[in-house]
Motif scaffolding. Structure first.
Motif: not given
Length: 508
Positions: A327-333
């Protein structure tokens, strides 16, 4: 041999980029290296040749040149096979520090430079030159293959055939990324990698392995190169640099995938996109519209750290490694977010179990890093993404409140979630106001009012069951509960008062 004499050799076509006022420097030998800090391997006066594999960012050039100047090298020769040119930041670093810099054309082998220097240096026998040429040839073939795009499998094949070196690349969570190694060995070597004060380290796992860090990534999301035997440190560093180059190349492709995931999650959470667009984006991210998946959110924070990687970004890197880069992880706040199909693990519980196992390894090896992961229930279709992100986020915050670990959606639909959303100082104040008199009484009289209250509530208010659990007479339980009611002002025959005391016990 003087530096000006080397530049005069027409067949080498070397170009002087800096140091035209230092051409009378004597060259005492040649070192080929791609180590980030080769200072320990030079004694002064050498010509250092490098393929620039150590350079991941402009700031690396200053660190590399500082190490060479401190060691007293005569000059630096940079090959342009990898980048196609000698970067300006390296030129500037050499100019500022007074280190002569030569550009070695891509078609000129480092071995040719070494041979010419060797022929002109007194005391270097022909057999030594031949051995050096052979070793340089093996090194050059490996470096060139990696620079031209060879993958990790090809690198390990070359390592075995050219150098007789075998082993594997492993993640910090104990998975095998490349090479051949039993899973149990990989986990044990990952423990050694995490716990090592300094790397490389020699670890005994069915014979010795020398473990090198692959790059300067945070160790929680890092890779390690584990080579069988007690490998020469310089060779190991060079091979680790080759692995780092391939990791950088792989990371470039994953950046595009992360952007697609970020766009999908942002659209799904905004509620502004229609289902057809979300379905198309979900398929672009590798998940079929009818395929079950879960949302995984994560943070990884260093305790008491005031600087370092962003917890959301590091959490994303860690969860990608924990899930085998599937998977890839999208960084959020508030943390990183990844969508994980269940095609391999089958159920959300099975996936969570795998995450717990690997997270426990990280927590044991890096006690100063808190990894918090939340896992949603099984979801299907794009319309479920928004709810899954919220669900996994609540679970992740609960994990963080517990000091790290993995929490699933099954655990959040209880009073625990409500308590986790209340600030810690409020929880402590609530518990102290209700239970403080009981703790004071227990300290003064060596009584067990708090313990009795907990058992009484767990036994659903049954006098007899509570007495049996505490191994006391039922009248003792009745007496203690009366004292609890007197000290707290609560009536334990009232459900509301029971709930207050139950939450106070859990909030403290």
């Amino acid at each position: 041999m003087l530096l000006r004499d080397l530049l005069a050799v027409a067949e080498l076509r070397l170009a002087l980029l800096t140091g035209d006022d230092r051409l009378d420097r004597e060259i005492s030998g040649v070192l080929i290296t791609d180590l980030p800090d080769p200072g320990r391997y030079v004694s002064g006066g050498e010509l250092v040749l490098t393929g620039l594999m150590w350079r991941q960012e402009p700031a690396d050039s200053e660190r590399f040149v500082d190490a060479l100047v401190k060691a007293g090298v005569a000059a630096l020769g940079a090959g342009d096979a990898r980048l196609g040119l000698v970067p300006d930041d390296l030129v500037a670093a050499c100019r500022d520090r007074g280190l002569p810099l030569l550009e070695v054309p891509v078609e000129v082998p480092f071995g040719a430079v070494t041979e010419i220097v060797g022929r002109r240096l007194p005391g270097l026998a022909g057999t030594q030159v031949g051995e050096l040429r052979s070793a340089l040839g093996r090194h050059r073939r490996i470096v060139a293959a990696v620079a031209e795009g060879a993958g990790l499998d090809e690198l390990f094949s070359l390592m075995a055939s050219e150098l007789g070196v075998t082993g594997a690349v492993i993640s910090a969570s104990g998975s095998v990324i490349a090479g051949e190694l039993p899973e149990g060995h990989a986990v044990r070597l990952a423990r050694e990698y995490l716990a090592a004060v300094r790397l490389p380290v020699v670890a005994g796992v069915d014979g010795p392995f020398t473990v090198f860090a692959v790059d300067r990534s945070d160790r929680a999301a890092g890779w390690a190169l584990a080579c069988r035997g007690e490998l020469d440190v310089e060779i190991g560093f060079e091979l680790a640099s080759c692995v780092a180059m391939e990791r950088t190349r792989m990371e470039e492709g994953r950046r595009v995938e992360r952007r697609l995931a970020e766009q999908l999650i942002a659209l799904a959470c905004s509620g502004a996109a229609d289902l057809s667009e979300l379905s198309a984006r979900l398929r672009t991210c590798g998940i079929d519209a009818a395929e079950p998946y879960v949302v995984v959110t994560a943070t990884a924070a260093r305790r008491n750290a005031t600087e370092g990687p962003d917890p959301a970004v590091l959490g994303g890197q860690v969860v990608e490694e924990l899930l085998g880069r599937q998977v890839v992880a999208a960084a959020g706040a508030d943390g990183s977010v990844a969508l994980m199909p269940l095609r391999e693990h089958g159920t959300a519980d099975a996936l969570a179990a795998r995450l717990r196992e690997r997270t426990a390894l990280l927590s044991a090896g890096l006690p100063g890093t808190r990894v918090s992961i939340g896992v949603s229930g099984a979801l299907t279709g794009p319309s479920a993404i928004r709810g899954g992100v919220e669900e996994a986020g609540h679970a992740r915050r609960l994990a963080d409140a517990r000091g790290g670990g993995v929490v699933t959606s099954d655990e959040i639909y209880t009073h625990v979630l409500l308590l986790a959303t209340v600030p810690g100082d409020v929880r402590r104040s609530f518990a102290e106001r209700l239970l403080g008199p009981l703790f004071d009484y227990d300290r003064r009289h060596q009584a067990e009012l708090v313990r009795t209250l907990g058992s009484f509530l767990e036994c659903a208010g049954s006098w007899n069951a509570c007495a049996e659990r505490l191994h006391v007479h039922v009248n003792t339980v009745r007496y203690r509960i009366r004292r609890v009611e007197e000290l707290t002002g609560k009536n334990l025959s009232s459900m509301a008062d029971r709930v207050d005391l139950f939450l106070a016990l859990r909030a403290g």
